[in-house]
Design an enzyme around this catalytic site. Structure first.
Site, PDB file in Angstrom:
ATOM      1  N   CYS A 131       0.834  -1.211   0.000  1.00 47.38           N
ATOM      2  CA  CYS A 131       0.000   0.000   0.000  1.00 47.38           C
ATOM      3  C   CYS A 131       0.870   1.263   0.000  1.00 47.38           C
ATOM      4  O   CYS A 131       1.543   1.557   0.988  1.00 47.38           O
ATOM      5  CB  CYS A 131      -0.911  -0.046   1.226  1.00 47.38           C
ATOM      6  SG  CYS A 131      -1.776   1.484   1.600  1.00 47.38           S
ATOM      7  N   CYS A 163       0.070   3.818   2.732  1.00 48.36           N
ATOM      8  CA  CYS A 163       0.512   3.290   4.033  1.00 48.36           C
ATOM      9  C   CYS A 163       1.990   3.594   4.249  1.00 48.36           C
ATOM     10  O   CYS A 163       2.401   4.003   5.343  1.00 48.36           O
ATOM     11  CB  CYS A 163       0.298   1.780   4.106  1.00 48.36           C
ATOM     12  SG  CYS A 163      -1.419   1.250   3.967  1.00 48.36           S
TER      13      CYS A 163
END
Length: 104
Positions: free
Chosen positions: A30, A33
Site C-alpha cells: 500500500c 501506508c
C-alpha cells in the site's frame, strides 16, 4: 516506538492491557501506508502516554476480519479495550487531530 503485532492473541493482549491504543492497519504493498508510516512513527514518540501498534492486514488476517478492515490505511483508537474511533486514509493532519482528541 511502534510495535508490529503478529497474532490475534498479541493484538487482544495489547488492546486489553492498555488504556489508549492507536492501531495502524496497513499493507506492505500500500503506497499511502508507506507514505504515512514515518509520521505515525513520529507521533508514537510525541504522544508517549498512548500505545502505537501496526497490524499488517495480509499477515494477521484474523485481526483484519474481526475488526472489519476493508481499506488501508485504517487507523483505529481503542480506549480501555473498546474501539472508540476510526480514521480511513493517509491524511497526516486528520491523524494528528484524531490522536490529539484522545491525548487530552
Amino acid at each position: 516506538m511502534v510495535k508490529i503485532v503478529t497474532s490475534q492473541a498479541e493484538f487482544d493482549s495489547i488492546i486489553s492491557q492498555n488504556e489508549l491504543v492507536i492501531v495502524d492497519f496497513f499493507a506492505e504493498w500500500c503506497g499511502p501506508c508507506k507514505r504515512i508510516a514515518p509520521f505515525y512513527e513520529e507521533c508514537s514518540k510525541t504522544y508517549t502516554k498512548m500505545v502505537f501498534i501496526k497490524v499488517d492486514v495480509d499477515e494477521v488476517s484474523e485481526v483484519t476480519e474481526k475488526e472489519n478492515i476493508t481499506s488501508m490505511p485504517t487507523f483505529k483508537v481503542y480506549k480501555n479495550g473498546s474501539s472508540v474511533d476510526t480514521l480511513l486514509g493517509a491524511n497526516d493532519s486528520a491523524l494528528k487531530q484524531l490522536i490529539e482528541k484522545y491525548a487530552a
